[in-house]
Design an enzyme around this catalytic site. Structure first.
Site, short mmCIF file in Angstrom:
data_model
loop_
_atom_site.label_atom_id
_atom_site.label_comp_id
_atom_site.label_asym_id
_atom_site.label_seq_id
_atom_site.Cartn_x
_atom_site.Cartn_y
_atom_site.Cartn_z
N GLU A 102 0.84 -1.21 0.00
CA GLU A 102 0.00 0.00 0.00
C GLU A 102 0.87 1.25 0.00
O GLU A 102 2.02 1.21 0.40
CB GLU A 102 -0.87 0.02 1.27
CG GLU A 102 -2.33 -0.35 1.05
CD GLU A 102 -3.15 0.73 0.35
OE1 GLU A 102 -2.59 1.60 -0.34
OE2 GLU A 102 -4.39 0.68 0.50
N ASP A 103 0.28 2.36 -0.41
CA ASP A 103 1.01 3.63 -0.37
C ASP A 103 1.00 4.21 1.05
O ASP A 103 2.04 4.61 1.57
CB ASP A 103 0.44 4.64 -1.38
CG ASP A 103 -1.06 4.86 -1.25
OD1 ASP A 103 -1.73 4.15 -0.46
OD2 ASP A 103 -1.59 5.75 -1.96
N ARG A 168 1.34 12.82 -8.70
CA ARG A 168 1.89 11.48 -8.48
C ARG A 168 3.34 11.37 -8.98
O ARG A 168 4.11 10.55 -8.50
CB ARG A 168 1.05 10.42 -9.22
CG ARG A 168 -0.36 10.27 -8.67
CD ARG A 168 -1.00 9.02 -9.28
NE ARG A 168 -2.45 8.99 -9.08
CZ ARG A 168 -3.07 8.52 -8.02
NH1 ARG A 168 -2.37 8.05 -7.00
NH2 ARG A 168 -4.38 8.52 -7.93
#
Ligand code: 5GP
Length: 179
Positions: A102-103, A168
């Protein structure tokens, strides 16, 4: 320090690229030690984890596999009002050592839901790997074995994480500056 403006918000450098790279390598080395011989399946959660997953796997030296999933949110009748469903998973998880990549873990509710959902597919074990964790916001107990960095509660962007789908591609991680 550099400043970027994304839509209505201004952000400043928080974690520089070199430090991110060091921390990601250290997480990969721990995975190499812990999961040797288990052929782990990394399940990276799109979109936010795509850059982290790419850097992480290139430091993993043991045999491993990677696949990508998404979480689809829709309104349901649970107490939180929102149900998240794991979509895009084609692999058979039975007997596999799974590492969710996960981020960021904030309240932890997304991760809890992932674990519940993947747990029904009979994996041998499920491990959590997150680039970032906001420990003060965690609402549910989670055994987060692999974490690159713990951060305060502020909103961050960069290195795969977005603000309204922007930012991003930033190589460093940025934190929001109070307007
Ligand atoms: P949780 O269910 O743990 O509260 O939420 C996790 C999700 O919230 C993350 O996967 C991410 O999409 C989003 N999130 C939480 N904090 C931040 C943040 O500071 N920046 C960004 N870009 N997303 C965040």
């Amino acid at each position: 320090m550099s400043i970027v403006k994304i839509k209505d918000l201004t952000f400043k450098t928080f974690i520089p690229e070199a430090e991110i790279q060091q921390r990601v390598k250290a997480v990969a080395e721990k995975i190499n030690r812990d999961l040797d011989g288990k052929n782990p399946l990394l399940l990276a959660v799109l979109n936010g984890s795509f850059i982290f997953a790419a850097d992480l796997i290139r430091h993993i030296t043991i045999p491993c596999e990677i696949s990508f999933v998404k979480l689809a949110s829709y309104q349901g009748t649970t107490s939180t009002g929102e149900i998240k469903e794991v979509i895009g998973l084609n692999e058979d998880l039975a007997g596999r050592t799974v590492v969710i990549v996960e981020d960021i873990i904030d309240t932890g509710l997304t991760m809890k839901r992932m674990i519940e959902s993947l747990g029904t597919r009979n994996p041998a074990s499920i491990h959590i790997c997150s680039l970032l964790v906001k420990p003060d916001k965690l609402q549910v107990p989670l055994n987060i074995e692999y974490v690159a960095m713990e951060i305060p509660n502020d909103f961050i962007v960069g290195y795969g994480l977005d603000y309204d789908q922007q930012g991003r591609q930033l190589r460093d991680i940025y934190t929001v500056i109070d307007p």
